[in-house]
Design a protein around this motif. Structure first.
Motif, PDB file in Angstrom:
ATOM      1  N   ILE A   1     119.947  40.720  -5.930  1.00 15.19           N
ATOM      2  CA  ILE A   1     118.689  40.252  -6.522  1.00 15.19           C
ATOM      3  C   ILE A   1     117.478  40.670  -5.678  1.00 15.19           C
ATOM      4  N   ALA A   2     117.675  41.010  -4.407  1.00 18.16           N
ATOM      5  CA  ALA A   2     116.548  41.503  -3.590  1.00 18.16           C
ATOM      6  C   ALA A   2     116.005  42.806  -4.175  1.00 18.16           C
ATOM      7  N   ASP A   3     116.901  43.686  -4.630  1.00 14.29           N
ATOM      8  CA  ASP A   3     116.474  44.950  -5.237  1.00 14.29           C
ATOM      9  C   ASP A   3     115.860  44.700  -6.620  1.00 14.29           C
ATOM     10  N   MET A   4     116.532  43.849  -7.398  1.00 17.58           N
ATOM     11  CA  MET A   4     116.043  43.609  -8.773  1.00 17.58           C
ATOM     12  C   MET A   4     114.669  42.976  -8.785  1.00 17.58           C
ATOM     13  N   ILE A   5     114.404  42.087  -7.817  1.00 13.91           N
ATOM     14  CA  ILE A   5     113.114  41.391  -7.833  1.00 13.91           C
ATOM     15  C   ILE A   5     111.986  42.302  -7.331  1.00 13.91           C
ATOM     16  N   SER A   6     112.332  43.277  -6.490  1.00 19.31           N
ATOM     17  CA  SER A   6     111.291  44.132  -5.902  1.00 19.31           C
ATOM     18  C   SER A   6     110.951  45.329  -6.783  1.00 19.31           C
ATOM     19  N   TYR A   7     111.836  45.639  -7.730  1.00 21.47           N
ATOM     20  CA  TYR A   7     111.656  46.866  -8.513  1.00 21.47           C
ATOM     21  C   TYR A   7     110.498  46.816  -9.531  1.00 21.47           C
ATOM     22  N   PRO A   8     110.392  45.764 -10.373  1.00 20.42           N
ATOM     23  CA  PRO A   8     109.425  45.863 -11.475  1.00 20.42           C
ATOM     24  C   PRO A   8     107.972  46.082 -11.036  1.00 20.42           C
ATOM     25  N   TRP A   9     107.596  45.543  -9.896  1.00 15.71           N
ATOM     26  CA  TRP A   9     106.216  45.742  -9.424  1.00 15.71           C
ATOM     27  C   TRP A   9     105.964  47.167  -8.945  1.00 15.71           C
ATOM     28  N   THR A  10     107.028  47.953  -8.693  1.00 20.35           N
ATOM     29  CA  THR A  10     106.812  49.302  -8.153  1.00 20.35           C
ATOM     30  C   THR A  10     106.677  50.364  -9.252  1.00 20.35           C
ATOM     31  N   VAL A  11     106.974  49.953 -10.494  1.00 21.51           N
ATOM     32  CA  VAL A  11     106.956  50.934 -11.576  1.00 21.51           C
ATOM     33  C   VAL A  11     105.547  51.522 -11.747  1.00 21.51           C
ATOM     34  N   ASN A  12     104.531  50.716 -11.463  1.00 17.71           N
ATOM     35  CA  ASN A  12     103.146  51.183 -11.610  1.00 17.71           C
ATOM     36  C   ASN A  12     102.545  51.696 -10.303  1.00 17.71           C
ATOM     37  N   TRP A  13     103.356  52.362  -9.474  1.00 22.69           N
ATOM     38  CA  TRP A  13     102.861  52.830  -8.170  1.00 22.69           C
ATOM     39  C   TRP A  13     101.619  53.705  -8.303  1.00 22.69           C
ATOM     40  N   LYS A  14     101.540  54.479  -9.383  1.00 19.95           N
ATOM     41  CA  LYS A  14     100.383  55.377  -9.541  1.00 19.95           C
ATOM     42  C   LYS A  14      99.102  54.566  -9.750  1.00 19.95           C
ATOM     43  N   LEU A  15      99.191  53.535 -10.631  1.00 17.71           N
ATOM     44  CA  LEU A  15      98.013  52.695 -10.900  1.00 17.71           C
ATOM     45  C   LEU A  15      97.625  51.872  -9.664  1.00 17.71           C
ATOM     46  N   GLN A  16      98.557  51.728  -8.725  1.00 22.06           N
ATOM     47  CA  GLN A  16      98.256  51.001  -7.473  1.00 22.06           C
ATOM     48  C   GLN A  16      97.712  51.958  -6.411  1.00 22.06           C
ATOM     49  N   GLY A  17      97.405  53.199  -6.823  1.00 24.94           N
ATOM     50  CA  GLY A  17      96.783  54.165  -5.909  1.00 24.94           C
ATOM     51  C   GLY A  17      97.750  54.761  -4.903  1.00 24.94           C
ATOM     52  N   GLN A  18      99.045  54.781  -5.229  1.00 24.12           N
ATOM     53  CA  GLN A  18     100.036  55.281  -4.274  1.00 24.12           C
ATOM     54  C   GLN A  18     100.644  56.599  -4.742  1.00 24.12           C
ATOM     55  N   ASP A  19     101.189  57.353  -3.768  1.00 19.19           N
ATOM     56  CA  ASP A  19     101.881  58.603  -4.057  1.00 19.19           C
ATOM     57  C   ASP A  19     103.342  58.431  -3.634  1.00 19.19           C
ATOM     58  N   ILE A  20     104.224  58.419  -4.623  1.00 16.45           N
ATOM     59  CA  ILE A  20     105.641  58.153  -4.349  1.00 16.45           C
ATOM     60  C   ILE A  20     106.236  59.184  -3.375  1.00 16.45           C
ATOM     61  N   GLU A  21     105.634  60.377  -3.352  1.00 19.84           N
ATOM     62  CA  GLU A  21     106.174  61.440  -2.473  1.00 19.84           C
ATOM     63  C   GLU A  21     105.990  61.091  -0.991  1.00 19.84           C
ATOM     64  N   GLU A  22     105.092  60.158  -0.711  1.00 20.98           N
ATOM     65  CA  GLU A  22     104.883  59.730   0.685  1.00 20.98           C
ATOM     66  C   GLU A  22     106.062  58.884   1.190  1.00 20.98           C
ATOM     67  N   PHE A  23     106.880  58.373   0.233  1.00 19.14           N
ATOM     68  CA  PHE A  23     107.909  57.384   0.592  1.00 19.14           C
ATOM     69  C   PHE A  23     109.292  57.862   0.130  1.00 19.14           C
ATOM     70  N   THR A  24     109.857  58.800   0.890  1.00 23.74           N
ATOM     71  CA  THR A  24     111.109  59.458   0.496  1.00 23.74           C
ATOM     72  C   THR A  24     112.250  58.485   0.206  1.00 23.74           C
ATOM     73  N   TYR A  25     112.419  57.511   1.085  1.00 24.85           N
ATOM     74  CA  TYR A  25     113.598  56.617   0.981  1.00 24.85           C
ATOM     75  C   TYR A  25     113.382  55.599  -0.127  1.00 24.85           C
ATOM     76  N   PHE A  26     112.128  55.153  -0.275  1.00 24.76           N
ATOM     77  CA  PHE A  26     111.775  54.296  -1.411  1.00 24.76           C
ATOM     78  C   PHE A  26     112.036  55.055  -2.719  1.00 24.76           C
ATOM     79  N   LYS A  27     111.646  56.312  -2.758  1.00 25.51           N
ATOM     80  CA  LYS A  27     111.780  57.111  -3.987  1.00 25.51           C
ATOM     81  C   LYS A  27     113.253  57.225  -4.399  1.00 25.51           C
TER      82      LYS A  27
END
Ligand SMILES: N[C@@H](CCC(=O)N[C@@H](CS)C(=O)NCC(=O)O)C(=O)O
Length: 241
Positions: free
Chosen positions: A163-189
């Motif tokens: 559930i740690a993964d499931m709870i953290s995932y939905p907020w990350t779907v909008n990484w672009k609208l949060q001003g982030q670049d997923i390519e900066e975070f290899t392991y997160f990606k």
């Protein structure tokens, strides 16, 4: 049967993802937050904090009256504990997961929520550049926390998807609208792509898709009404019996 008082937002989708992963039967009861359903008396009895999601389990373990739970983190713990899956109960495993659930609830959710809020606001309330910078930096810090954690393990709590993964995932779907670049975070990606590919996650994320409307496509008066309802909320007066 599980009743889920729900609107399709990241905090609601955390729970539908878990319900789909568990394969539990559930019924969605829409809480239209743009119409003010969260302020109705019956809803306030279940959640005095007037926020969705709320879960009601009509067949709790051990029988008896239905169990009602608010706060998505508490709901996920309840469901995982009941099903005996995705939340180990030995002391080490349990708190390995719990600390990330609390991290999500106390850090990632609220800060990414504010990040989205100020980035969407535009100049309606004056210059927001400090708030935008503050929360976009904070979002970046939080993606860094996930990235560092996932550098040497597959899932947030180690070898197992929880559930740690499931709870953290939905907020990350909008990484672009949060001003982030997923390519900066290899392991997160890598983690993000692995979760995104899970059929149960795709189903949970799509739950209630027919309910949502794109607020930006609504007439300006309707957008102003929704802003008035959702922004600048103050204390609800005590309902004297
Ligand atoms: N910490 C709560 C947050 C829930 C929350 O903020 N829900 C929002 C939608 S994402 C809501 O119901 N908003 C109604 C409002 O702002 O009046 C949880 O995780 O359950």
């Amino acid at each position: 049967m599980i009743d889920l008082y729900y609107w399709p937002t990241p905090n609601g989708k955390k729970v539908t993802v878990l319900l789909e992963e568990l394969g539990l039967e559930y019924r969605i009861i829409p809480v239209n937050i743009s119409r003010g359903d969260q302020f109705k008396d019956d809803f306030l009895k279940m959640n005095p904090n007037h926020r969705m999601p709320v879960m009601v389990d009509h067949a709790p373990k051990g029988g008896g009256a239905p169990v009602s739970v608010f706060e998505s983190g508490a709901i996920m713990m309840y469901l995982a504990e009941k099903a005996g899956r995705f939340w180990p109960q030995d002391v080490r495993g349990k708190y390995e997961v719990t600390q990330w659930v609390i991290w999500q609830m106390a850090n990632q959710g609220p800060k990414l929520g504010e990040c989205g809020h100020f980035r969407r606001l535009g100049d309606r309330e004056g210059d927001q550049s400090y708030a935008i910078r503050r929360f976009t930096d904070e979002a970046n810090r939080l993606y860094g926390v996930l990235n560092n954690r996932l550098y040497d393990r597959r899932w947030l709590a180690g070898d197992d998807y929880t559930i740690a993964d499931m709870i953290s995932y939905p907020w990350t779907v909008n990484w672009k609208l949060q001003g982030q670049d997923i390519e900066e975070f290899t392991y997160f990606k890598r983690w993000f792509e692995e979760i995104s590919a899970r059929p149960a996650v795709q189903k949970g994320m799509a739950a209630g898709a027919d309910l949502s409307t794109d607020v930006t496509k609504l007439p300006p008066e309707e957008q102003a009404r929704i802003r008035k309802l959702l922004y600048n909320q103050r204390a609800i007066p005590v309902r004297v019996a």
